[in-house]
Design an enzyme around this catalytic site. Structure first.
Site, PDB file in Angstrom:
ATOM      1  N   ASP A 219       5.429 -26.660 -10.313  1.00  0.00           N
ATOM      2  CA  ASP A 219       4.219 -27.402  -9.442  1.00  0.00           C
ATOM      3  C   ASP A 219       4.575 -27.760  -8.402  1.00  0.00           C
ATOM      4  OD1 ASP A 219       1.394 -28.543 -10.104  1.00  0.00           O
ATOM      5  OD2 ASP A 219       2.260 -30.170  -9.001  1.00  0.00           O
TER       6      ASP A 219
ATOM      7  N   LYS B 105       2.037 -32.421 -18.613  1.00  0.00           N
ATOM      8  CA  LYS B 105       2.408 -32.512 -17.082  1.00  0.00           C
ATOM      9  C   LYS B 105       3.535 -33.426 -17.031  1.00  0.00           C
ATOM     10  CE  LYS B 105       1.261 -30.706 -13.238  1.00  0.00           C
ATOM     11  NZ  LYS B 105       0.772 -29.337 -13.022  1.00  0.00           N
TER      12      LYS B 105
HETATM   13  P1  NDP Z   1       4.064 -26.086  -3.549  1.00  0.00           P
HETATM   14  O1  NDP Z   1       5.030 -27.146  -3.240  1.00  0.00           O
HETATM   15  O2  NDP Z   1       4.645 -24.612  -3.603  1.00  0.00           O
HETATM   16  O3  NDP Z   1       3.269 -26.381  -2.095  1.00  0.00           O
HETATM   17  C1  NDP Z   1       2.362 -27.428  -1.709  1.00  0.00           C
HETATM   18  C2  NDP Z   1       1.801 -26.975  -0.351  1.00  0.00           C
HETATM   19  O4  NDP Z   1       1.080 -28.304  -0.048  1.00  0.00           O
HETATM   20  C3  NDP Z   1       2.759 -27.051   0.781  1.00  0.00           C
HETATM   21  O5  NDP Z   1       2.548 -26.326   1.887  1.00  0.00           O
HETATM   22  C4  NDP Z   1       2.981 -28.554   1.299  1.00  0.00           C
HETATM   23  O6  NDP Z   1       3.598 -28.878   2.281  1.00  0.00           O
HETATM   24  C5  NDP Z   1       1.625 -29.107   0.935  1.00  0.00           C
HETATM   25  N1  NDP Z   1       1.411 -30.548   0.616  1.00  0.00           N
HETATM   26  C6  NDP Z   1       2.132 -31.145  -0.484  1.00  0.00           C
HETATM   27  N2  NDP Z   1       1.761 -32.285  -0.457  1.00  0.00           N
HETATM   28  C7  NDP Z   1       1.095 -32.407   0.813  1.00  0.00           C
HETATM   29  C8  NDP Z   1       0.332 -33.818   1.260  1.00  0.00           C
HETATM   30  N3  NDP Z   1       0.556 -34.835   0.498  1.00  0.00           N
HETATM   31  N4  NDP Z   1      -0.297 -33.537   2.564  1.00  0.00           N
HETATM   32  C9  NDP Z   1      -0.402 -32.416   2.992  1.00  0.00           C
HETATM   33  N5  NDP Z   1       0.172 -31.092   2.469  1.00  0.00           N
HETATM   34  C10 NDP Z   1       0.718 -31.459   1.392  1.00  0.00           C
HETATM   35  O7  NDP Z   1       3.187 -26.478  -4.569  1.00  0.00           O
HETATM   36  P2  NDP Z   1       1.909 -25.372  -5.351  1.00  0.00           P
HETATM   37  O8  NDP Z   1       1.560 -24.480  -4.281  1.00  0.00           O
HETATM   38  O9  NDP Z   1       2.645 -24.816  -6.526  1.00  0.00           O
HETATM   39  O10 NDP Z   1       0.762 -26.409  -5.591  1.00  0.00           O
HETATM   40  C11 NDP Z   1      -0.191 -26.715  -4.776  1.00  0.00           C
HETATM   41  C12 NDP Z   1      -1.214 -27.373  -5.536  1.00  0.00           C
HETATM   42  O11 NDP Z   1      -1.743 -26.295  -6.625  1.00  0.00           O
HETATM   43  C13 NDP Z   1      -1.023 -28.547  -6.316  1.00  0.00           C
HETATM   44  O12 NDP Z   1      -2.157 -29.373  -6.449  1.00  0.00           O
HETATM   45  C14 NDP Z   1      -0.699 -27.983  -7.784  1.00  0.00           C
HETATM   46  O13 NDP Z   1      -0.949 -29.080  -8.618  1.00  0.00           O
HETATM   47  C15 NDP Z   1      -1.755 -26.876  -8.001  1.00  0.00           C
HETATM   48  N6  NDP Z   1      -1.487 -25.912  -8.773  1.00  0.00           N
HETATM   49  C16 NDP Z   1      -0.391 -25.322  -8.884  1.00  0.00           C
HETATM   50  C17 NDP Z   1      -0.121 -24.287  -9.836  1.00  0.00           C
HETATM   51  C18 NDP Z   1       0.979 -23.305  -9.888  1.00  0.00           C
HETATM   52  O14 NDP Z   1       1.133 -22.423 -10.693  1.00  0.00           O
HETATM   53  N7  NDP Z   1       2.004 -23.791  -8.993  1.00  0.00           N
HETATM   54  C19 NDP Z   1      -1.265 -24.135 -10.963  1.00  0.00           C
HETATM   55  C20 NDP Z   1      -2.252 -24.857 -10.928  1.00  0.00           C
HETATM   56  C21 NDP Z   1      -2.456 -25.718  -9.943  1.00  0.00           C
HETATM   57  P3  NDP Z   1       5.045 -29.403   2.633  1.00  0.00           P
HETATM   58  O15 NDP Z   1       5.879 -28.345   2.460  1.00  0.00           O
HETATM   59  O16 NDP Z   1       5.008 -29.884   4.018  1.00  0.00           O
HETATM   60  O17 NDP Z   1       5.215 -30.615   1.681  1.00  0.00           O
END
Ligand code: NDP
Length: 463
Positions: A183, A143
């Site tokens: 991510d 990671k």
């Molecule tokens: P993105 O950056 O595309 O989206 C993240 C989302 O979560 C946004 O809506 C963001 O809001 C919100 N967010 C982030 N931090 C916070 C916080 N501290 N409090 C509240 N909301 C928050 O990321 P992903 O969708 O790619 O990833 C989301 C999760 O899924 C993570 O845990 C990641 O590790 C996991 N994951 C992702 C994979 C992938 O293929 N992308 C694979 C497996 C797991 P805002 O825009 O306001 O920051």
């Protein structure tokens, strides 16, 4: 209340010895990694659950398997200087934890978020080892990321940052060494800039060095959708075990990023009503169901805030503060934003409102106390290591397509994704039953992933 496993440990000498070993490794690791609270949390969730596997393989103790497993093979940190649009020099820190290469090249995403630190990198890297093992594909665990915040930066600032990050990191990666992906804060745009810089420095088109690339230059169809879709397929299988289904269910999804949007799209396609979604500022509730295509347009294409969804849906209501989302009544909750976004208080609200099932589409979104509460209240619980493995699984399929210099159709990729999620679910379920914890998918997926990694470690000697 003592769990079944705790009672068994008291009665069985082999379990007692295994529990003692696990506890001593946990204590020693915590002592040696002060302040790494998220890493400690992932160890506390993982290690106690594999006690029955250690008891069944006492040689693991003599071979020091856990001591080796909790120590990353390599941890890289580096300076990332870049110049903002006002001509000021800015400096962020870059990270890559290359945790385990026992099953294949290190594989795992890159996160750009101001909260990124050593602890968060290590928890994500540790989880990734077992998640990747569960997919059955030849990938190790890693990671990376930076405390850089892409939000509010111009296109050129993001590009300059991504190029500077790669100018250092390129030397540590490659198609057979370490293959990053996206991510939080790293989507197709950021992957494109990083891949472009890598290609420029290396002087060759090594498509398999990065996944999550644009489909026009070596990316796989359905990679963007894979984590969200995969998580919903997993939920679908899990609900069937209780003769329930997503069709007609009310679903709450936190976040509105890559994972959340495509979990919402697939849940809606399977007949669910997605009633609430959030970003880090607040959440939107739409009792008739959120219009997912509009939400994708707003968040993914226009990069606007979720509050602005109200322009499209006059029945929707916006509430500031993202935590309140768990008070919205639902049958299925899919935390899809970030770590520790759902705690004991949230779990109590969900149970009170009649939730049937929780699916961790994000990594470690649920606190340990909340997981215990769900299990004690007979709520189905899909752990992230298994439920969100669809993203990395399709990343491995992207690598396979790059090696063959071919691309599969969306239908072919989605078919394989569905098959892989089915296989992961079955592995978790049967392993849990085999080790005396029927229905406990946390233990089932942890043990199934662990055994694969442990056996490969033994075969490869003390390295
Ligand atoms: P993105 O950056 O595309 O989206 C993240 C989302 O979560 C946004 O809506 C963001 O809001 C919100 N967010 C982030 N931090 C916070 C916080 N501290 N409090 C509240 N909301 C928050 O990321 P992903 O969708 O790619 O990833 C989301 C999760 O899924 C993570 O845990 C990641 O590790 C996991 N994951 C992702 C994979 C992938 O293929 N992308 C694979 C497996 C797991 P805002 O825009 O306001 O920051």
């Amino acid at each position: 209340m003592m769990t079944q496993l705790e009672q068994a440990i008291k009665r069985t000498p082999a379990l007692k010895e295994a529990a003692y070993y696990v506890e001593s490794v946990l204590e020693e690791t915590i002592r040696r990694t002060p302040g790494e609270v998220e890493f400690h949390q992932s160890l506390k969730e993982f290690l106690p659950s594999i006690v029955p596997a250690i008891a069944a393989h006492p040689e693991y103790i003599r071979l020091g398997l856990l001591e080796r497993l909790v120590e990353p093979e390599r941890m890289i940190t580096f300076r990332v200087p870049w110049i903002d649009d006002d001509g000021h020099v800015r400096v962020n820190r870059g990270y890559r934890v290359q945790f385990s290469s026992v099953l294949g090249p290190y594989k795992g995403g890159i996160r750009f978020h101001p909260t990124v630190n050593t602890s968060i990198m290590k928890f994500l890297g540790f989880e990734q080892i077992f998640k990747n093992a569960l997919t059955g594909l030849p990938i190790g665990g890693g990671k990376g990321g930076s405390d850089f915040d892409p939000k509010g930066q111009s296109e050129f600032e993001v590009m300059r940052f991504a190029q500077s990050f790669m100018t250092e990191f390129y030397r540590h990666m490659g198609p057979d060494i370490d293959v990053p992906a996206g991510d939080i804060g790293v989507g197709a745009r950021e992957v494109g800039y990083m891949f472009g810089q890598y290609k420029r420095i290396r002087g060759g088109f090594e498509a398999g060095a990065f996944t999550g690339k644009g489909v026009g230059y070596g990316g796989s169809l359905v990679r963007k959708e894979a984590t969200g879709y995969g998580c919903v397929y997993f939920m679908d299988e899990m609900l069937r075990t209780r003769d329930k289904s997503l069709a007609g269910a009310r679903v709450v999804i936190s976040g509105s990023g890559n994972v959340a949007l495509y979990a919402a799209e697939k849940a809606t396609a399977l007949g669910a009503t997605v009633v609430a979604m959030s970003d880090s500022d607040g959440y939107v509730v739409s009792e008739e169901g959120i219009d997912i295509q509009r939400m994708i347009q707003l968040k993914e294409v226009e990069r606007r805030r979720i509050k602005e969804y109200l322009e499209y849906d006059d029945r929707a209501v916006y509430y500031p503060g993202s935590r309140g989302i768990w008070t919205v009544p639902c049958e299925v909750a899919l935390p899809s934003a970030t770590q520790n976004e759902l705690d004991l208080e949230d779990a109590k609200a969900l149970v009170l409102n009649g939730v049937w099932a929780i699916g961790e589409c994000a990594n470690m979104p649920t606190t340990l106390e909340a997981i215990e509460y769900f299990m004690a209240n007979d709520v189905l619980f899909a752990p992230g290591k298994a439920a969100n493995a669809g993203g990395v699984a399709v990343s491995a399929l992207e690598m396979a397509q790059n090696s063959m210099r071919m691309s599969w159709t969306a239908h072919e990729v989605e078919d394989q994704l569905r098959h892989i999620m089915h296989h992961i679910f079955r592995q978790a379920l049967t392993t849990a039953a085999q080790y005396g914890m029927p229905g406990n998918l946390v233990a089932g997926s942890n043990i199934a992933g662990f055994i694969k990694v442990a056996e490969a470690m033994i075969a490869q000697g003390v390295i």
